[in-house]
Design a protein around this motif. Structure first.
Motif, mmCIF file in Angstrom:
data_model
loop_
_atom_site.group_PDB
_atom_site.id
_atom_site.type_symbol
_atom_site.label_atom_id
_atom_site.label_comp_id
_atom_site.label_asym_id
_atom_site.label_seq_id
_atom_site.Cartn_x
_atom_site.Cartn_y
_atom_site.Cartn_z
ATOM 1 N N UNK B 108 19.383 -30.072 -15.085
ATOM 2 C CA UNK B 108 18.526 -28.787 -14.401
ATOM 3 C C UNK B 108 19.208 -28.409 -13.339
ATOM 4 N N UNK B 162 10.664 -37.634 -16.114
ATOM 5 C CA UNK B 162 10.079 -36.349 -16.539
ATOM 6 C C UNK B 162 9.866 -35.398 -15.444
ATOM 7 N N UNK B 165 12.995 -34.397 -13.835
ATOM 8 C CA UNK B 165 13.823 -33.153 -14.329
ATOM 9 C C UNK B 165 13.066 -31.981 -13.864
ATOM 10 N N UNK B 166 11.714 -31.895 -13.790
ATOM 11 C CA UNK B 166 10.994 -30.682 -13.751
ATOM 12 C C UNK B 166 11.249 -30.371 -12.235
#
Ligand SMILES: Nc1ncnc2c1ncn2[C@@H]1O[C@H](COP(=O)(O)OP(=O)(O)OP(=O)(O)O)[C@@H](O)[C@H]1O
Ligand SMILES: [Mg+2]
Lengths: 320, 256
Positions: B108, B162, B165-166
């Motif tokens: 990302x 998680x 990553x965001x």
């Protein structure tokens, strides 16, 4: 660990460079076949192993490269190297067009679309007589000369000379793939393979990346096919037949999908197994199927995958 | 991001999504200000996840509109919402299992810096990417595990990854769907501290779905109660705590 890898690559390079010294046409020809399939499978695996898309139609791009290179050599004054590159570019462009439709689907639907397009390429090669020569194919493709800086035009008539050209192009192609899979672009492809939904939520335009991978994969497959036209001096529709699409799939499965060198090792195994079994029995496909069955069931992840998961750690423990 | 936040960070108008007979989201009007940590609560099947799916672009609504930073995004594809700064995590862990933890973060980062199309340089060649990866790994407390494949991490670490990553996509608004689900107490306090710290530093605005009322009432500045696809109540934690209808749907149980 690193040392082992270098020893492997160095040995491979020395062996490959020495093959023409045997002077045996048979070995040189076989080695060319292996190199071509190795590059073909590497290109295929960019889409399969790295992006997670299984194509059953890659013979179409391989053939596009072969036909285009053959036509360029026969009908234009382009040099050998330019014609081969031209063939690959044509295959890449065809891949961009076909890929545009295929990447709209994934999994089995994607595979079926590629199969359908691959069959269309075969039909075209077979039926478009004025361009492709129909079922006779292209005949009398000149091999021509290779223009090298400092040396001028080097004749490629001798098989060993052409072997070195194939080796150089294959090495360059593999080098390109190596850089690509270790780049940000390559990381994104692997992310898409792992979890396309998450990739989109990481800001990735998934379909566009799949299309780019498709086109690049077609380009490399076309490059492999393009080297065959001047080798055989002829290209027939059989290169586009869907059974030809199975070759890179099998080579990749034999060698290992999720390893960089798997498809190349698989290509070598593919021909070795074929040669070996052909000597024992005329039912070589039956034997090949059996070997494949054993390898797929017993060595999941292919030979290279097995080596990396089981043998290398063992070697590492022993020698460190 | 200093000074006053965007007053119109996110807004929905009459948002609706039905699955056959099920009215998962049934006419939701909501507006969020930047910097206000919001918790969305409601009983199982209230439509919380569906609502987040509509905001993030996983689903398109049957009716209604969504605005982000004043611009309509109702039918914008997911990756473009992410690029504009709308990120999310998932109720069911959703990472890149075979990639290493740092690669999970780099993906990302690269795509939001606009450098992901580079195909000729190695990922590791970029100093900037390296630095930012380290930073996010440190925030998520995953430095030690940077080189492990994500799939072998513990459940709690995967949840943290998680969120990492965001965060790597530099969101202005981040939607977390039950970030503490299935975590042990130690992991839970780690992730809650991460959320509280980032929110206090005004790095990003959080909306979280949460079942644990202790978490909700200690963390949230605003609470939205969903029930049968509609907003039943909305307000500060103290207001919600006193709301009779809210007490009713929770049967007087948890919100005591
Ligand atoms: N894809 C779908 N197809 C059909 N029905 C669905 C779908 N997704 C959700 N639903 C239904 O919509 C309703 C709302 O579901 P949703 O997952 O949004 O609830 P939730 O508030 O997140 O619940 P939970 O607290 O259990 O996570 C439920 O009745 C659910 O069964
Ligand atoms: Mg839910």
């Amino acid at each position: 660990m690193l040392a082992l890898r270098w020893i492997f690559w160095l040995t491979a390079a020395v062996l490959l460079l020495c093959i023409p010294l045997t002077g045996e046409r048979f070995y040189i020809y076989l080695a060319i076949q292996v190199l071509v399939l190795a590059l073909f499978a590497m290109g295929f695996n960019l889409l399969f192993g790295y992006t997670g898309l299984l194509s059953f139609g890659h013979a179409g791009f391989y053939a596009a490269g072969a036909y285009a290179a053959g036509l360029l050599l026969m009908r234009t004054p382009l040099s050998l190297l330019s014609s081969i590159l031209g063939g690959a570019l044509f295959a890449g462009a065809l891949g961009a067009v076909i890929g545009f439709f295929c990447v709209r689907r994934t999994r089995i639907y994607f595979a079926m679309l590629t199969l359908a397009f691959g069959m269309m390429v075969y039909a075209l090669a077979f039926d478009w007589r004025s361009v492709t020569g129909g079922d006779d194919g292209l005949i009398g493709i000149p091999r021509g000369a290779l223009w090298l800086p400092g040396l001028g035009a080097v004749k490629m008539d001798a098989l060993w000379a052409y072997y070195y050209l194939v080796l150089a192009i294959t090495a360059a192609g593999v080098g390109v793939i190596h850089r690509v899979v270790h780049s940000p672009f390559g990381l994104v492809l692997q992310g898409i393979r792992e979890n396309e939904n998450r990739a989109a939520f990481a800001g990735v335009p998934v379909r566009r990346y799949r299309l780019a991978a498709f086109a690049l994969s077609s380009f490399i497959s076309g490059l492999a096919g393009a080297m065959v036209a001047p080798l055989e001096n002829t290209v027939a529709p059989t290169v586009a037949h869907w059974t030809k699409s199975a070759a890179p799939v099998l080579a990749t499965l034999l060698g290992g999908i999720h390893t960089f060198s798997g498809p190349m090792v698989g290509a070598l195994l593919f021909y070795l197994i074929q040669e070996f079994i052909e000597r024992l029995t005329e039912y070589w496909l039956l034997g090949f199927g059996l070997v494949l069955l054993i390898l797929v069931l017993g060595f999941r992840g292919g030979v290279v995958g097995y080596y990396e998961a089981h043998l290398r750690p063992a070697l590492w423990r022993r020698f460190s | 991001m200093t000074g006053a936040g965007h007053p119109d960070l996110l807004r929905t108008e009459g948002l609706r999504k039905h699955f056959g007979e099920v009215r998962a989201v049934d006419g939701v009007d909501l507006d969020l200000k930047e910097g206000v940590l919001t918790a969305v609560i409601g009983p199982n099947g209230a439509g919380k996840t569906t609502f987040i799916n509509l905001l993030s672009g996983n689903l398109f609504p049957d009716a209604g509109r969504i605005f982000f930073l004043g611009e309509e995004i109702t039918r914008l594809p997911v990756h473009l919402r992410v690029r504009r700064g709308l990120g999310r995590s998932f109720q069911i862990t959703n990472v890149f299992p075979q990639l290493t933890v740092s690669r999970n973060i780099q993906l990302p980062l690269l795509s939001c810096l606009g450098t992901a199309w580079r195909f000729w340089k190695a990922v590791d060649a970029s100093e900037e990417i390296h630095r930012r990866t380290e930073m996010i790994l440190a925030e998520a407390g995953l430095e030690e595990k940077a080189h492990l494949p994500a799939c072998i991490l513990s459940h709690g670490d995967q949840r943290l990854l998680e969120v990492g990553i965001a965060l790597a996509a530099k969101p202005r608004l981040i939607l977390l769907d039950e970030p503490t689900a299935g975590m042990n107490p130690a992991e839970r306090s780690r992730i809650l501290k991460l959320i509280a710290d980032l929110s206090a530093a005004r790095r990003t605005t959080f909306v979280l779905i949460e079942h644990d009322m202790d978490v909700v009432f200690s963390l949230a500045q605003q609470i939205v109660v969903l029930h049968q696809g509609r907003i039943l109540a909305r307000g500060t934690p103290s207001v919600i705590r006193e709301d009779a209808r809210v007490r009713d749907i929770y049967l007087g149980g948890e919100i005591a």
